[in-house]
Design a protein around this motif. Structure first.
Motif, short mmCIF file in Angstrom:
data_model
loop_
_atom_site.label_atom_id
_atom_site.label_comp_id
_atom_site.label_asym_id
_atom_site.label_seq_id
_atom_site.Cartn_x
_atom_site.Cartn_y
_atom_site.Cartn_z
N PHE A 61 52.61 72.05 -34.67
CA PHE A 61 53.22 72.62 -33.45
C PHE A 61 54.74 72.53 -33.52
CE2 PHE A 61 55.09 72.31 -29.29
CZ PHE A 61 54.46 73.30 -28.55
N PHE A 62 55.26 71.36 -33.84
CA PHE A 62 56.72 71.19 -33.93
C PHE A 62 57.31 72.09 -35.01
CE2 PHE A 62 55.86 66.64 -32.38
CZ PHE A 62 56.07 67.00 -31.06
N LEU A 63 56.63 72.17 -36.14
CA LEU A 63 57.13 72.98 -37.25
C LEU A 63 57.24 74.45 -36.87
CD1 LEU A 63 57.82 73.23 -40.32
CD2 LEU A 63 55.37 73.60 -40.70
N ILE A 64 56.19 74.99 -36.29
CA ILE A 64 56.18 76.42 -35.95
C ILE A 64 57.09 76.71 -34.77
CG2 ILE A 64 54.72 78.37 -35.31
CD1 ILE A 64 54.34 77.24 -38.17
N TRP A 90 64.12 75.47 -41.95
CA TRP A 90 62.74 75.22 -42.35
C TRP A 90 62.66 74.01 -43.29
CZ3 TRP A 90 58.38 76.95 -40.30
CH2 TRP A 90 58.40 78.14 -39.57
N GLY A 91 63.59 73.91 -44.22
CA GLY A 91 63.58 72.78 -45.13
C GLY A 91 63.78 71.46 -44.43
N LEU A 92 64.74 71.41 -43.50
CA LEU A 92 64.99 70.17 -42.75
C LEU A 92 63.80 69.82 -41.86
CD1 LEU A 92 68.73 70.63 -41.70
CD2 LEU A 92 67.81 69.01 -43.37
N LEU A 93 63.17 70.83 -41.27
CA LEU A 93 62.01 70.58 -40.42
C LEU A 93 60.89 69.93 -41.21
CD1 LEU A 93 61.83 73.84 -38.28
CD2 LEU A 93 61.89 71.51 -37.38
N MET A 95 61.12 68.31 -44.03
CA MET A 95 61.54 66.98 -44.46
C MET A 95 61.35 65.95 -43.34
SD MET A 95 65.32 65.62 -45.58
CE MET A 95 65.85 65.63 -43.85
N VAL A 96 61.82 66.28 -42.16
CA VAL A 96 61.73 65.35 -41.03
C VAL A 96 60.28 65.06 -40.66
CG1 VAL A 96 62.19 65.12 -38.56
CG2 VAL A 96 63.99 65.94 -40.08
N ALA A 142 52.07 76.70 -30.48
CA ALA A 142 53.52 76.84 -30.58
C ALA A 142 53.94 78.30 -30.41
CB ALA A 142 53.99 76.33 -31.95
N SER A 143 53.18 79.21 -31.00
CA SER A 143 53.49 80.63 -30.86
C SER A 143 53.32 81.09 -29.42
CB SER A 143 52.58 81.45 -31.79
OG SER A 143 52.75 81.07 -33.14
N GLY A 144 52.26 80.59 -28.77
CA GLY A 144 52.06 80.93 -27.36
C GLY A 144 53.18 80.42 -26.48
N ALA A 145 53.64 79.20 -26.76
CA ALA A 145 54.75 78.64 -25.99
C ALA A 145 56.02 79.46 -26.17
CB ALA A 145 55.00 77.19 -26.42
N LEU A 146 56.26 79.92 -27.40
CA LEU A 146 57.44 80.74 -27.65
C LEU A 146 57.35 82.09 -26.96
CD1 LEU A 146 58.09 79.96 -31.43
CD2 LEU A 146 59.58 79.38 -29.51
#
Length: 286
Positions: A61-64, A90-93, A95-96, A142-146
């Motif tokens: 969810f956080f990633l998308i 995307w890379g930092l996401l 990684m975190v 996540a897509s629905g929230a966006l």
């Protein structure tokens, strides 16, 4: 019957359930409770497996949500983030999130990764349906929230679509996911690798792949990343590319790295048997 072994240290109790499916003994595990006998094993396994699945759902969810927000910013603000900025995001996401969740669920966040690990016996096939379901649900939420957040004139499809022909996108998704899983297999599944910087290396690989394939295929590398927006926006054209390409590429990358994995021993265990470690003064003998 599965057995439970406990080891105490200054970090606390380490739980190791040796049934082939669960092994919580990496770094500083924090299970909700530790069973005292085999009779307590069932509830403990259930709790731990639920934690793993929920971690995959939340992580995806956080990633998308964050990753697709960069696409929305580019569409709304005339490419203000730009391709390099998107690649870095995307890379930092990744990684975190890998740093945050790898001790809980392994932080797959990607059905292609889950299937590839299972195909190489680095993950239990029994857990594959639960992991994939959690990843797809997390992406869809996540897509629905966006879509709720950016409605009206800001309502743009935030999924992936071929920038050229379907064949170009399919080959590109296959190649970049193969490269990704080759790297992931190296830094995560090989006992000889130094794993402390594994999330950083994986994040950097994601960024490179987005730079390489972002304008061609969208650089999905993740069926869940493409499935979630497709479900929310009912946009299924070319979706098969982002399922077939990443899954086949991930399996190919994981198996390709197996060529370079002649042993499961760690580098320390291998070098202990070398003549220099026995005081011979020679690296090898005739």
């Amino acid at each position: 019957m599965a057995q439970i072994s406990e080891a105490t240290s200054n970090r606390g109790v380490v739980l190791d359930i040796k049934d082939g499916d669960l092994n919580i003994n990496d770094h500083n595990p924090t299970p909700s409770f530790v069973p005292k006998t085999n009779e307590d094993l069932g509830p403990c396994v259930t709790v731990l497996l639920i934690q793993k699945v929920l971690a995959e759902l939340a992580g995806t969810f956080f990633l998308i949500f964050a990753g697709c927000s960069t696409k929305e910013a580019n569409l709304d603000k005339e490419n203000v983030v730009t391709l390099p900025g998107t690649a870095l995001a995307w890379g930092l996401l990744v990684m975190v999130l890998v740093y945050s969740l790898r001790h809980i669920s392994g932080s797959h966040l990607n059905p292609a990764v889950t299937i590839a690990f299972a195909s190489c016996r680095k993950f239990s096939w029994k857990m594959v349906p639960a992991y994939i379901s959690a990843q797809v649900i997390g992406s869809t939420l996540a897509s629905g929230a966006l879509r709720l957040l950016f409605n009206g004139k800001h309502d743009h499809f935030l999924g992936t679509a071929p920038g050229g022909s379907d064949v170009q996108s399919l080959v590109m998704e296959f190649m970049i996911t193969l490269f990704l899983l080759f790297v992931v297999s190296s830094v995560v599944t090989d006992n000889r690798a130094v794993k402390k910087l594994a999330p950083l290396v994986i994040g950097a690989t994601i960024s490179v792949n987005v730079l390489v394939a972002g304008t061609i295929s969208g650089a999905s590398m993740n069926p869940a990343r493409s499935l979630g927006p497709a479900i929310v926006w009912h946009h299924y054209k070319g979706l098969w590319i982002y399922i077939v390409g990443p899954i086949s590429g991930a399996i190919g990358g994981a198996w390709l790295y197996n060529i370079f994995r002649p042993t499961e021993k760690s580098l320390h265990d291998i070098t202990k048997s070398w003549p220099l470690h026995r005081g011979s003064g020679r690296v090898c003998s005739a």
